[in-house]
Design an enzyme around this catalytic site. Sequence first.
Site, PDB file in Angstrom:
ATOM      1  N   ARG A  63      39.333   6.293  56.832  1.00  0.00           N
ATOM      2  CA  ARG A  63      38.496   5.945  55.666  1.00  0.00           C
ATOM      3  C   ARG A  63      39.268   5.063  54.691  1.00  0.00           C
ATOM      4  O   ARG A  63      38.682   4.372  53.875  1.00  0.00           O
ATOM      5  CB  ARG A  63      37.949   7.199  54.967  1.00  0.00           C
ATOM      6  N   TYR A 114      19.127 -11.624  43.843  1.00  0.00           N
ATOM      7  CA  TYR A 114      18.775 -10.705  44.918  1.00  0.00           C
ATOM      8  C   TYR A 114      18.083  -9.457  44.351  1.00  0.00           C
ATOM      9  O   TYR A 114      18.627  -8.773  43.483  1.00  0.00           O
ATOM     10  CB  TYR A 114      20.031 -10.314  45.706  1.00  0.00           C
ATOM     11  N   ASP A 185      27.792 -13.655  43.088  1.00  0.00           N
ATOM     12  CA  ASP A 185      27.304 -13.358  44.434  1.00  0.00           C
ATOM     13  C   ASP A 185      27.260 -14.692  45.166  1.00  0.00           C
ATOM     14  O   ASP A 185      26.454 -15.560  44.843  1.00  0.00           O
ATOM     15  CB  ASP A 185      25.918 -12.699  44.341  1.00  0.00           C
ATOM     16  N   LYS A 210      24.740 -11.893  56.186  1.00  0.00           N
ATOM     17  CA  LYS A 210      24.039 -13.178  56.218  1.00  0.00           C
ATOM     18  C   LYS A 210      24.884 -14.250  56.928  1.00  0.00           C
ATOM     19  O   LYS A 210      25.183 -14.085  58.088  1.00  0.00           O
ATOM     20  CB  LYS A 210      23.659 -13.577  54.788  1.00  0.00           C
TER      21      LYS A 210
HETATM   22  C1  PLP Z   1      21.215  -9.553  51.411  1.00  0.00           C
HETATM   23  C2  PLP Z   1      21.812  -9.834  50.097  1.00  0.00           C
HETATM   24  C3  PLP Z   1      22.486  -8.824  49.388  1.00  0.00           C
HETATM   25  C4  PLP Z   1      22.570  -7.386  49.884  1.00  0.00           C
HETATM   26  O1  PLP Z   1      23.374  -7.287  51.002  1.00  0.00           O
HETATM   27  P1  PLP Z   1      23.131  -6.192  52.190  1.00  0.00           P
HETATM   28  O2  PLP Z   1      24.216  -6.530  53.155  1.00  0.00           O
HETATM   29  O3  PLP Z   1      21.756  -6.421  52.716  1.00  0.00           O
HETATM   30  O4  PLP Z   1      23.280  -4.862  51.565  1.00  0.00           O
HETATM   31  C5  PLP Z   1      23.073  -9.170  48.173  1.00  0.00           C
HETATM   32  N1  PLP Z   1      22.973 -10.423  47.675  1.00  0.00           N
HETATM   33  C6  PLP Z   1      22.326 -11.411  48.325  1.00  0.00           C
HETATM   34  C7  PLP Z   1      22.251 -12.767  47.725  1.00  0.00           C
HETATM   35  C8  PLP Z   1      21.717 -11.138  49.549  1.00  0.00           C
HETATM   36  O5  PLP Z   1      21.059 -12.121  50.183  1.00  0.00           O
END
Ligand code: PLP
Length: 386
Positions: A63, A114, A185, A210
């Site tokens: 962990r 998001y 982000d 992504k």
């Molecule tokens: C998908 C996404 C998230 C969340 O990520 P997960 O891996 O789905 O938890 C956060 N910010 C953006 C811009 C996203 O496209």
Amino acid sequence: MSPLDERAGFGGEPGRWKGLDPATIAIAAGRGPEGPEGAGHPVNVPPVLSSVYKAGSEHHYARSGNPTWSAFEEVIGALEGGRAVSFSSGTAATAALLDTLPLGSKVVISEDSYYGTRKLLGDLQERGMLTFTTADVTDPEAVIGECEGASLLWLESPTNPRLAIADIRALTGAAHERGIRVVADNTFATPLLQRPLELGADVVLHSVSKFISGHSDVVMGVIVTADEELALQIYDIRTSTGGIPGPLETFLALRGVRSLPVRLEKAQINAGALAERLLGHPAVEQVLYPGLPSHPGHELAKEQMTGPGAIVSFVVAGGADAADAVCDTVHLILHATSLGGIETSIERRARWAGEESTPPALLRMSVGCEALEDLWADLDKALRAV
Ligand SMILES: *Cc1c(COP(=O)(O)O)cnc(C)c1O
């Protein structure tokens, strides 16, 4: 040696890959021991499937550290210019970052961002853990106006789904004057196209699910910061709250990031061409793509990004029903949520609860690496049918 290096599996000394092009770093970093020490080691750090380690080293229990994470974190840290800590999802990374805030802190977030992040902030606000406000990140005055008493400014650029561009350098400067930490982000841009730490941000966050992993087969997240103390705090939060990624997922993400430069290059060329063709299409009312000179953030995008990315949003003439019909009619392009895969996908964002402020006929298309003419034929046919 910093306290981070003593932590089990903290991958990659910052600066080790400095001076190399990101496209090179994505391929070269994170390959395990180097020099004579590396002799006989595999060139790909394997998925290490072990919950415990034999006693006698800094590794005890998985962990708190895993060699596959370390390899992945070395690559992402080197790409963004800081220390990377990986998580089980982008959302787990978000939650860990919010966990660094003292109880009752105020967060300012871009209103077009998001949805899951705003939802989590809303839930935490409801339980009295923190407060948050939203602001239009294309309007620096508005953002600064909301910053009174805030601890964290949460930026996203390009935004989701409108692809608005925030002036990261200017907003970070204003936030820092007020003692506010800034997180960006960077999921839509990836470190290949934008490096927020170099623009002044304190923290970068990615949904690895992504573009970074890139094949729609992994859910994972990562946080990067050049602030060693903060990195240590985030690392300790991951260990104590347990939002760790699986070794197999991490291996897939590491495999994915190797081809990020070529995938993104091709996807971006496709996206630019499709955006231009959509602009002239009779069934399309508006195209939102930072690569188009008509986009309000075009000049800013050119300054702070090395490319406009592979997401194109556009508004279909005829409203939500027409937009839904396009999604139902495309054949090659997948009708699915999410983004950043090697395959092209499309969805009407406002179909999701919580996206009420999104134009009802807006389609967000994540452009992949198929042949351009096949993509265009599919899209054009669907648009003509409605
Ligand atoms: C998908 C996404 C998230 C969340 O990520 P997960 O891996 O789905 O938890 C956060 N910010 C953006 C811009 C996203 O496209």
